[in-house]
Design an enzyme around this catalytic site. Structure first.
Site, PDB file in Angstrom:
ATOM      1  N   SER A  75      27.952  21.292 -22.696  1.00 59.32           N
ATOM      2  CA  SER A  75      27.023  20.379 -22.028  1.00 59.32           C
ATOM      3  C   SER A  75      27.584  19.664 -20.806  1.00 59.32           C
ATOM      4  O   SER A  75      26.836  18.966 -20.115  1.00 59.32           O
ATOM      5  CB  SER A  75      26.481  19.362 -23.031  1.00 59.32           C
ATOM      6  OG  SER A  75      25.569  19.988 -23.904  1.00 59.32           O
ATOM      7  N   TYR A 168      18.564  13.056 -27.074  1.00 56.01           N
ATOM      8  CA  TYR A 168      19.191  14.204 -26.421  1.00 56.01           C
ATOM      9  C   TYR A 168      18.415  15.486 -26.709  1.00 56.01           C
ATOM     10  O   TYR A 168      18.127  15.800 -27.860  1.00 56.01           O
ATOM     11  CB  TYR A 168      20.617  14.330 -26.956  1.00 56.01           C
ATOM     12  CG  TYR A 168      21.552  15.175 -26.151  1.00 56.01           C
ATOM     13  CD1 TYR A 168      22.233  14.632 -25.066  1.00 56.01           C
ATOM     14  CD2 TYR A 168      21.785  16.495 -26.470  1.00 56.01           C
ATOM     15  CE1 TYR A 168      23.121  15.395 -24.330  1.00 56.01           C
ATOM     16  CE2 TYR A 168      22.671  17.267 -25.747  1.00 56.01           C
ATOM     17  CZ  TYR A 168      23.342  16.715 -24.676  1.00 56.01           C
ATOM     18  OH  TYR A 168      24.213  17.473 -23.954  1.00 56.01           O
ATOM     19  N   SER A 169      18.087  16.224 -25.653  1.00 60.69           N
ATOM     20  CA  SER A 169      17.384  17.497 -25.828  1.00 60.69           C
ATOM     21  C   SER A 169      17.800  18.474 -24.743  1.00 60.69           C
ATOM     22  O   SER A 169      17.606  18.222 -23.548  1.00 60.69           O
ATOM     23  CB  SER A 169      15.867  17.295 -25.773  1.00 60.69           C
ATOM     24  OG  SER A 169      15.198  18.552 -25.815  1.00 60.69           O
ATOM     25  N   ASN A 170      18.362  19.601 -25.147  1.00 60.37           N
ATOM     26  CA  ASN A 170      18.771  20.619 -24.189  1.00 60.37           C
ATOM     27  C   ASN A 170      17.594  21.186 -23.408  1.00 60.37           C
ATOM     28  O   ASN A 170      17.763  21.685 -22.287  1.00 60.37           O
ATOM     29  CB  ASN A 170      19.498  21.752 -24.929  1.00 60.37           C
ATOM     30  CG  ASN A 170      20.848  21.310 -25.453  1.00 60.37           C
ATOM     31  OD1 ASN A 170      21.765  21.034 -24.687  1.00 60.37           O
ATOM     32  ND2 ASN A 170      20.984  21.223 -26.771  1.00 60.37           N
ATOM     33  N   GLY A 312      31.143  18.339 -23.975  1.00 61.87           N
ATOM     34  CA  GLY A 312      30.398  19.533 -24.338  1.00 61.87           C
ATOM     35  C   GLY A 312      30.798  20.047 -25.697  1.00 61.87           C
ATOM     36  O   GLY A 312      31.969  19.957 -26.087  1.00 61.87           O
TER      37      GLY A 312
END
Length: 357
Positions: A75, A168-170, A312
């Protein structure tokens, strides 16, 4: 090797006699927490850099950990994506408070989800309420198109109304990557390379091409445990496309130090966009005192002040670190995702130790 990296200065006998606290921290992660390998790069205020290793680079052969070896940075990729979006904002090509539908008309629709009511800013700051597609991938490790990842997310209900919470959301960053491609008319990887990687000389940083499952430069092997009792499994070779604009990149600790230092110094963004990036909301999920800006995280330091970075997590590798406004920088990587929160805190403590020396 990076240009401009200096050897540490000659130390006094007293200094040489003191054990290096960063090396001690990495060694503890290997010997106490059972992580196969740990690597770090630390830059002080004067630009002097030290690199560190601990553990074994390949459990099958017992080979050494490559100094400043490449790792999958997960990330941390989000910061690169956010920088490109904000560069396009500075060029008048994207509006931070424009809707997602402005750039991707009709794409984002679902249960409680409507791209006409989501803004670019909410994507970058994780305040969109969009479901996180990685929660629904399972063990399906294959090549994914970015639109597939969005479609997986849109099969699920919104987590909350846009702008009302932080989570949090990819999915947010896959959409940000699609917006970059729509606005520029070029592949995301070309924009990342031209606007960031080449511009500041990140010679060991790349966005793997479709189908590229390898890490091309010297690297420690990455491992994964399917459960707490399961043996370590080598997952170095994998298709990272499921991370795309949210987590696909490869780099080194030293390149990450260079990136975060250049970013905070204003070499990648005009002052107005850097200020927007550093406007934060609470993100306690990421740790005590953590705050999330537009693709960047601020975390408090034990010696006062904060550092700016991201971190990440991707099967095989965990990375943590960032830089301070006065030019200090530190990034560490370990070659298995830490098994519990306590081990993760100890990894983050190494970053704090390095920046507070």
């Amino acid at each position: 090797m990076m240009t401009g990296v200096l050897a540490p200065p000659a130390a006094s006998a007293a200094a040489r006699a003191r054990p290096d606290t960063v090396q001690q921290g990495l060694s503890a992660l290997v010997h106490t927490d059972g992580l196969p390998a740990a690597l770090a790069s630390v830059k002080d205020r004067k630009g002097r850099t030290r690199t560190y290793t601990a553990g074994v680079g390949d459990l099958a052969t017992g080979s050494k950990v490559p100094r400043d070896g490449q790792v999958r940075i997960g990330s941390n990729t989000k910061v690169f994506t956010a920088v490109v979006v904000l560069q396009l904002v500075s060029e008048g090509k994207i509006g931070l408070d424009a809707t997602v539908d402005t750039y991707l008309p009709g794409l984002v629709r679902g249960d409680g989800i409507d791209g006409r009511h989501l803004t670019v800013r909410q994507l970058l700051q994780h305040t969109s309420g969009l479901p996180n597609y990685t929660a629904y991938l399972g063990d399906d490790v294959r090549y994914f198109e970015p639109r597939e990842l969005v479609d997986i997310a849109l099969q699920h209900k919104a987590d909350f109304a846009p702008g009302t919470k932080w989570e949090y959301s990819n999915t947010n960053y896959v959409l940000a990557g699609l917006i970059i491609q729509k606005v520029t008319g070029r592949p995301l990887t070309e924009e990342l390379d031209r606007r960031i990687i080449q511009r500041i000389g990140l010679r060991h940083t790349s966005f793997p091409a479709p189908g590229d499952r390898t890490i091309r430069e010297p690297h420690p092997h990455g491992y994964h445990r399917d459960s707490a009792a399961a043996p370590l499994r080598d997952v170095t070779v994998m298709d990272p496309s499921w991370g795309w604009a949210a987590g696909q990149m490869i780099s080194t600790n030293s390149d990450l130090n260079r990136f975060f230092t250049a970013l905070l110094a204003g070499r990648l963004l005009p002052a107005a966009q850097l200020a927007q990036m550093r406007t934060t909301v609470p993100a306690a999920y990421l740790g005590p005192g953590a705050r999330y800006g537009l693709g960047i995280v601020s975390r408090p330091l034990s010696c006062g002040g904060v550092y700016w970075g991201h971190g990440g997590s991707i099967p095989g590798y965990e990375t943590r670190g960032g830089a301070t406004d006065d030019g200090r920088a530190a990034n560490i990587a370990v070659t298995v995702q830490p098994p519990d929160k306590a081990a993760m805190k100890r990894a983050e403590r190494v970053v704090d130790t390095a920046l507070c020396r």
